[in-house]
Every structure is written in C-alpha cells, then in structure tokens.
Write an enzyme that holds these catalytic residues in place. Sequence first.
Site, PDB file in Angstrom:
ATOM      1  N   THR A 118       0.826  -1.205   0.000  1.00 16.40           N
ATOM      2  CA  THR A 118       0.000   0.000   0.000  1.00 16.40           C
ATOM      3  C   THR A 118       0.858   1.252   0.000  1.00 16.40           C
ATOM      4  OG1 THR A 118      -1.483   1.295   1.405  1.00 16.40           O
ATOM      5  CG2 THR A 118      -0.103  -0.255   2.527  1.00 16.40           C
ATOM      6  N   TYR A 142      -1.752   0.017  10.375  1.00 14.04           N
ATOM      7  CA  TYR A 142      -2.022  -0.641   9.090  1.00 14.04           C
ATOM      8  C   TYR A 142      -0.791  -0.548   8.177  1.00 14.04           C
ATOM      9  CZ  TYR A 142      -3.883  -1.251   4.362  1.00 14.04           C
ATOM     10  OH  TYR A 142      -4.073  -1.650   3.058  1.00 14.04           O
TER      11      TYR A 142
HETATM   12  N1  LIG Z   1      -8.846  -1.139  -1.094  1.00 14.22           N
HETATM   13  C1  LIG Z   1      -7.777  -0.344  -1.224  1.00 14.22           C
HETATM   14  O1  LIG Z   1      -7.896   0.822  -1.637  1.00 14.22           O
HETATM   15  C2  LIG Z   1      -6.421  -0.863  -0.904  1.00 14.22           C
HETATM   16  C3  LIG Z   1      -5.316   0.002  -1.017  1.00 14.22           C
HETATM   17  C4  LIG Z   1      -4.056  -0.483  -0.734  1.00 14.22           C
HETATM   18  C5  LIG Z   1      -3.870  -1.813  -0.341  1.00 14.22           C
HETATM   19  N2  LIG Z   1      -4.957  -2.633  -0.217  1.00 14.22           N
HETATM   20  C6  LIG Z   1      -4.727  -4.033   0.190  1.00 14.22           C
HETATM   21  O2  LIG Z   1      -5.353  -4.873  -0.761  1.00 14.22           O
HETATM   22  C7  LIG Z   1      -5.807  -6.071  -0.132  1.00 14.22           C
HETATM   23  C8  LIG Z   1      -7.249  -6.318  -0.513  1.00 14.22           C
HETATM   24  O3  LIG Z   1      -8.039  -5.191  -0.119  1.00 14.22           O
HETATM   25  P1  LIG Z   1      -9.617  -5.177  -0.395  1.00 14.22           P
HETATM   26  O4  LIG Z   1     -10.025  -3.769  -0.503  1.00 14.22           O
HETATM   27  O5  LIG Z   1      -9.921  -6.125  -1.475  1.00 14.22           O
HETATM   28  O6  LIG Z   1     -10.132  -5.756   1.013  1.00 14.22           O
HETATM   29  P2  LIG Z   1     -11.360  -6.719   1.324  1.00 14.22           P
HETATM   30  O7  LIG Z   1     -11.679  -6.542   2.771  1.00 14.22           O
HETATM   31  O8  LIG Z   1     -12.460  -6.518   0.336  1.00 14.22           O
HETATM   32  O9  LIG Z   1     -10.737  -8.170   1.084  1.00 14.22           O
HETATM   33  C9  LIG Z   1      -9.921  -8.804   2.038  1.00 14.22           C
HETATM   34  C10 LIG Z   1     -10.264 -10.282   2.027  1.00 14.22           C
HETATM   35  O10 LIG Z   1      -9.382 -10.983   2.896  1.00 14.22           O
HETATM   36  C11 LIG Z   1     -10.116 -11.928   3.670  1.00 14.22           C
HETATM   37  N3  LIG Z   1      -9.347 -12.149   4.906  1.00 14.22           N
HETATM   38  C12 LIG Z   1      -8.929 -11.238   5.808  1.00 14.22           C
HETATM   39  N4  LIG Z   1      -8.196 -11.815   6.767  1.00 14.22           N
HETATM   40  C13 LIG Z   1      -8.135 -13.141   6.466  1.00 14.22           C
HETATM   41  C14 LIG Z   1      -7.488 -14.263   7.068  1.00 14.22           C
HETATM   42  N5  LIG Z   1      -6.770 -14.142   8.196  1.00 14.22           N
HETATM   43  N6  LIG Z   1      -7.620 -15.469   6.479  1.00 14.22           N
HETATM   44  C15 LIG Z   1      -8.347 -15.620   5.338  1.00 14.22           C
HETATM   45  N7  LIG Z   1      -8.982 -14.593   4.723  1.00 14.22           N
HETATM   46  C16 LIG Z   1      -8.869 -13.366   5.288  1.00 14.22           C
HETATM   47  C17 LIG Z   1     -11.483 -11.274   3.869  1.00 14.22           C
HETATM   48  O11 LIG Z   1     -12.516 -12.198   4.173  1.00 14.22           O
HETATM   49  C18 LIG Z   1     -11.689 -10.580   2.526  1.00 14.22           C
HETATM   50  O12 LIG Z   1     -12.351 -11.420   1.603  1.00 14.22           O
HETATM   51  C19 LIG Z   1      -5.546  -5.889   1.354  1.00 14.22           C
HETATM   52  O13 LIG Z   1      -4.352  -6.565   1.687  1.00 14.22           O
HETATM   53  C20 LIG Z   1      -5.382  -4.403   1.504  1.00 14.22           C
HETATM   54  O14 LIG Z   1      -4.559  -4.090   2.605  1.00 14.22           O
HETATM   55  C21 LIG Z   1      -6.228  -2.193  -0.484  1.00 14.22           C
END
Ligand SMILES: NC(=O)c1ccc[n+]([C@@H]2O[C@H](COP(=O)([O-])OP(=O)(O)OC[C@H]3O[C@@H](n4cnc5c(N)ncnc54)[C@H](O)[C@@H]3O)[C@@H](O)[C@H]2O)c1
Length: 328
Positions: A118, A142
């Site tokens: 991120t 985070y």
């Molecule tokens: N959304 C953004 O703008 C953004 C920006 C930068 C980085 N990210 C990173 O991208 C990734 C995905 O983000 P997103 O927006 O799709 O989030 P999201 O919450 O939609 O998806 C995360 C998924 O991980 C699963 N999960 C969480 N902990 C778990 C565990 N211990 N075991 C198994 N499954 C688990 C959840 O059930 C969910 O389906 C994350 O790592 C987040 O930090 C997102």
Amino acid sequence: MKHVVLVTGGAGFIGSHTCKALYQSGYLPVVLDSLVTGYESFVKWGPLIKADISDAHAVKNLIAQYKPVATVHFAAFINVGESVTNPEKYYANNVVKSLQFFEILRQCELNKIVFSSTAAVYGNPALNPILETAVLNPINPYGVGKYCIERILQDFDKAYDFRFAALRYFNAAGSDPDQEVGEAHVPETHLIPLVLDAVLGKRPFVTVYGQNYPTSDGTCVRDYIHVADLASAHVKALEHLLQGNPSFQANLGTGKGYSVLEVIDAVQRVTQKKVPMQTGPRREGDPSHLVADSTFVQNLLGWTPRLSDLDTLVAHAWQWRKQERGVR
Ligand SMILES: NC(=O)c1ccc[n+]([C@@H]2O[C@H](COP(=O)([O-])OP(=O)(O)OC[C@H]3O[C@@H](n4cnc5c(N)ncnc54)[C@H](O)[C@@H]3O)[C@@H](O)[C@H]2O)c1
C-alpha cells in the site's frame, strides 16, 4: 491443464477482480478466504477453500490437492482508522498470520508470491509523485504492518529463495466493467462509494475533511486506480515472477491526482445528481497529496492503466453501487 494460482482474500474487493483477470488469462484461481469480511458470492472463477490463512492443515491440503504455481496474497484487514484504535487486531491478522502463512508456503516449496502492499508504507511523503525509492515511514499500524511484511518478504528472499512482488496500491476504486463483482466494504471508508451513497440517500451527506491543504482547492489529493487495472497488474507481476525474474516492490497508481472536490464534481457529472456534503476539520495523519510515480512498473511489466480516468472509474462504481448485486 490450467495453471492454478492460490489467491488469499479472493472473496474481497481487489482479490475477486484479480481472480477474474487470472481466469481470463488462462489460470485457475483457487481462493483461500475465511470470509471474515469477504463474500462467497464474489468467488466466481474457481473453487473457494473457506479457511484462515494461518490454518496450516487447510493450506497444506489446498496445495497438495491443487498444486498451485504461485500465490497472490490479498487477505488482510484494511481499515486504517480501526488499526489506530485496535492495533493488536491488525498486527495479529495482517503480520503474524502472514508470517505463519509464508512459512507454510516455504515448507511446501511454493516460493513465488504477489503481495498487496500500500501507499501507506510511505506515510507523509516529502515529495509527490512518490518514487519507490522514497523513505518508508508509515504513520499508522495498518501501514507499519504492510511495511513489516515487505521486510519479511525481503528476508525470505535472501534466506530461502522466496521471490515476491510487493505492489503498493494507491486508492483502489471502480468496479468490474461487466458488474460481476464490485466494492462492498463494511463499513465503507473509501471516498468514491461514500460519495455515491450520499447521492443514493443511503447517508445524509459526505463530509469533506479539511479545506486548507496546500492543494489547488484546499482539499486532499489522491491517485485513484481502477480495480481492473490493479487486477491486470497482478497477472503481469505473477508472470514476471514465474519467468524467473527477481523480487521487486512497485507503486501502482496513475501518476495523476484528484482532489476530494474534483471527485465530488466527477460524481455529479456521471450521476447528474447533486452530492449533499458538509465540511469537517482535517483528520490527523491525512497527507495533502499521495500520488504515485508508476514509471518503474510500467517499464518493468509493460503495464499501463487503461480504465483509470476519473469519469470511467466513477461510472463503473456508480453502476455497481446502484444495483448492489452479488452481496451476501
Ligand atoms: N482497497 C484499497 O484501496 C487498498 C489500497 C491499498 C492496499 N490494499 C490491500 O489490498 C488487499 C485487498 O483489499 P480489499 O479492498 O480487497 O479488502 P477486502 O476486505 O475486500 O478483502 C480482504 C479479504 O481478505 C479476507 N481475509 C482477511 N483476513 C483473512 C485471514 N486471516 N484469512 C483468510 N482470509 C482473510 C477477507 O474475508 C476478505 O475477503 C488488502 O491486503 C489491503 O490491505 C487495499
């Protein structure tokens, strides 16, 4: 036979879009997701193994059964504000469980991984657009957690022949252009869905935090990247690793920033509706600008964002938000 890719967090926002892109590129995505925040209905392009990433038995069984060639690791908690009030939850799930998961992968000799990092690893950067060589100085649990995982991966690379691509996303937004999956975070903290919810009357207004930042209109500037463009970058990063190339860290953004008020204008243009809004004070820790320099990854992978112009991205998010299809 299709090559299998293990996708943790594939029932979430970015993970589900990436599963679609992997499938369309000829891979079979096998999703490992506990559904702690994700949706079973988002897993459409391969099987779902409902388990935690730290569940060694489930992970080993998955690897033995499907024989994946690589991993894409999305699973994490993603709410920056919550990480400040409840850091234990974030370090335990995002860092400790990732380490446990990497160790299982290592034991199974599954040693190529694309990791969701991120822009939060940069904290409050001195210069924009931000290069990968900028100082990493995360300012919330985070971001610190993601930084720790990048360091763990670097050490695994050196010691264990473990190759990784750490992709530092800026603001992920939009939705699948075909509307098969979309953004459905609970609670929602991202600007574009919040503004769309205000238009739809699901919230009374959207709050604009801070009007006196050193930007053209005084509101914070961010780099919005279409989730389908993120997904295609993951496929390219994965293939780069599969070709035997070294590990790397890369920004994923467009290089163009938009202020909060510019995003609200775009929503008004696309929806043809007025956005109810109010102003609020600055939020602690919000940098004025966060804009990626993505030249490195564009040159390395031959990747360019294709759907990330603001109106396209807002239009796709709007179509999804209006329908709310596919959720629980
Ligand atoms: N959304 C953004 O703008 C953004 C920006 C930068 C980085 N990210 C990173 O991208 C990734 C995905 O983000 P997103 O927006 O799709 O989030 P999201 O919450 O939609 O998806 C995360 C998924 O991980 C699963 N999960 C969480 N902990 C778990 C565990 N211990 N075991 C198994 N499954 C688990 C959840 O059930 C969910 O389906 C994350 O790592 C987040 O930090 C997102």
